[in-house]
Design a protein around this motif. Structure first.
Motif, PDB file in Angstrom:
ATOM      1  N   UNK A 307      37.906   3.381  28.464  1.00 34.68           N
ATOM      2  CA  UNK A 307      37.763   2.054  28.571  1.00 34.68           C
ATOM      3  C   UNK A 307      38.493   1.294  27.914  1.00 34.68           C
ATOM      4  N   UNK A 308      37.732  -0.015  27.742  1.00 36.40           N
ATOM      5  CA  UNK A 308      39.020  -1.171  27.024  1.00 36.40           C
ATOM      6  C   UNK A 308      39.772  -0.377  25.546  1.00 36.40           C
ATOM      7  N   UNK A 312      44.857  -3.872  18.514  1.00 40.98           N
ATOM      8  CA  UNK A 312      45.475  -3.759  18.077  1.00 40.98           C
ATOM      9  C   UNK A 312      46.546  -2.516  17.855  1.00 40.98           C
ATOM     10  N   UNK A 313      45.479  -1.687  18.572  1.00 41.88           N
ATOM     11  CA  UNK A 313      46.427  -0.538  18.778  1.00 41.88           C
ATOM     12  C   UNK A 313      45.969  -0.023  19.808  1.00 41.88           C
ATOM     13  N   UNK A 314      46.659   1.185  20.647  1.00 46.06           N
ATOM     14  CA  UNK A 314      46.234   1.260  21.824  1.00 46.06           C
ATOM     15  C   UNK A 314      45.671   3.060  21.452  1.00 46.06           C
ATOM     16  N   UNK A 315      45.440   3.501  21.012  1.00 49.02           N
ATOM     17  CA  UNK A 315      44.942   4.569  20.218  1.00 49.02           C
ATOM     18  C   UNK A 315      44.274   4.832  20.176  1.00 49.02           C
ATOM     19  N   UNK A 316      42.762   3.415  20.239  1.00 51.12           N
ATOM     20  CA  UNK A 316      42.101   3.052  19.432  1.00 51.12           C
ATOM     21  C   UNK A 316      40.784   2.059  20.280  1.00 51.12           C
ATOM     22  N   UNK A 322      33.155   2.181  23.895  1.00 54.59           N
ATOM     23  CA  UNK A 322      33.582   2.585  24.822  1.00 54.59           C
ATOM     24  C   UNK A 322      33.747   4.473  23.975  1.00 54.59           C
ATOM     25  N   UNK A 323      32.723   4.980  23.343  1.00 59.03           N
ATOM     26  CA  UNK A 323      32.776   6.034  23.605  1.00 59.03           C
ATOM     27  C   UNK A 323      31.782   6.948  24.123  1.00 59.03           C
TER      28      UNK A 323
END
Length: 394
Positions: A307-308, A312-316, A322-323
């Protein structure tokens, strides 16, 4: 113990309320000689070990200082009694002051008459929200206050009784719709934290008569497990901490909060994290929560989301929901088994270049099974059968 409590007394069978602070509670129990009695008991029983003595004193004080705590949904508008409306002298709840006051009166009646609690706490009137320091301490301590309560009185205001509760299903509407209590962010920790919880319907009648604690009710707990995806073991006895991150995020994924920041703040007790409370920061609050989780969590299932992404950090991820897509099926299949594998380097970190993580690269065969494809039926993407590479996700 909360910063403030409601002291409940009776005058001609009428409930009297007084908003009191910790100093009042301390002096109140001094007058009853509670500290002296506790000291005499421990001296007689020769409890000398420091840690054991401290734990036993804490449990004894908890039994003496019994306060009930309310879990509920706020009424719309300005119907709830607030801190500035409470007096520091005993006060009878006035008639005709609206449903919020009536709810507070019913709560205090139940706490005093049913659960034998001299003190009570409600988030509507026991927190001075004009004080940033008090609000900060209250939010950070909320999980602990619910855990240390004698009983949590949970009001399901959209549910009449146990029979109506049993009809509720996820995704349904009308009489089968899930009570909104199960869809709010803050009520997640209010469900898990207390050692004793008692459910009441809209008319303030308990779902089950004769029991002081509904955690022992298989009927209620199994239904809650179905509605919330929370395992029975956690409903019966929950231990906070940074573990099973995707599973706990799944619990929160269907819940909503009024303030965007509360999406993160309502989870700090679940994960046992200390986080500065800064209303106005928006979705950065959830990123800060994830930052703290990454510091103390070493399982790759942290990245089992879709998902989105966070700005601030694309890994999160951007939010707990989103989970849900990546987790809801795999939780029941292989995620626990996969997360228990001990091979490889489990260290990862967020850096100024994104996520730094060592991964294992394997050769993969890709086959196109479409009938009208012009591509070869099978091709090999040879990345090296057992190569370790450094992957930075930005």
């Amino acid at each position: 113990m909360p910063i403030r409590l409601l002291h409940i007394t009776k005058n001609d069978q009428k409930i009297m309320l007084q908003l009191v602070d910790r100093d009042f509670v301390k002096e109140h129990f001094k007058e009853k000689k509670v500290p002296d009695n506790i000291h005499a008991d421990f001296t007689e029983n020769m409890v000398v070990d420091g840690e054991e003595r401290e734990d036993r004193i804490r449990e004894r004080v908890k039994k003496e200082l019994k306060y009930a705590i309310l879990s509920h949904r706020w009424l719309p508008g300005k119907q709830e009694p607030l801190h500035h409306q409470m007096l520091e002298e005993p006060k009878e709840v006035p008639d005709g002051h609206g449903p919020g006051w009536k709810k507070l009166q019913s709560f205090c009646h139940t706490a005093k008459d049913v659960h034998d609690c001299e003190f009570a706490w409600s988030d509507t009137c026991c927190i001075d929200k004009t004080s940033s320091s008090e609000l900060d301490e209250s939010i950070r301590s909320m999980f602990r206050w619910y855990r240390n309560s004698h009983v949590c009185i949970a009001l399901l205001s959209e549910t009449a009784d146990l029979a109506a509760f049993q009809l509720q299903e996820k995704g349904q509407s009308g009489e089968k719709a899930v009570d909104a209590w199960f869809e709010r962010g803050w009520t997640l920790q209010e469900l898990l934290a207390p050692s004793q919880i008692k459910f009441y319907g809209a008319n303030w009648q308990p779902f089950i008569q004769g029991s002081a604690n509904d955690r022992g009710s298989k009927v209620i707990m199994e239904k809650i497990s179905t509605l919330t995806d929370i395992h029975m073991n956690d409903l019966e006895s929950f231990t906070p901490g940074i573990d099973r991150v995707p599973e706990k995020m799944l619990w929160a994924s269907r819940r909503r909060t009024t303030r965007m920041e509360d999406v993160a703040y309502c989870l700090i007790g679940i994960f046992d994290i200390s986080l500065m409370i800064t209303y106005g920061e928006g979705n950065r609050a959830f990123f800060r929560l994830m930052e703290e989780i990454v510091k103390r969590y070493d399982k790759w299932d942290l990245f089992l989301w879709s998902g989105r992404r966070s700005r601030y950090n694309a890994a999160l991820p951007d939010a707990p929901h989103s989970y849900a897509a990546g987790c809801i099926q795999t939780l029941r299949n292989a995620v626990h088994q996969a997360a228990s594998y001990e091979f490889g380097d489990r260290r990862f970190a967020l850096t100024n270049h994104g996520l730094e993580i060592w991964v294992l690269l394997l050769g993969v065969e890709v086959e196109d099974v479409s009938e009208d494809s012009h591509w070869p039926k099978a091709s090999r993407c040879d990345l090296g059968s057992r190569c370790a590479g450094l992957f930075r996700r930005r």
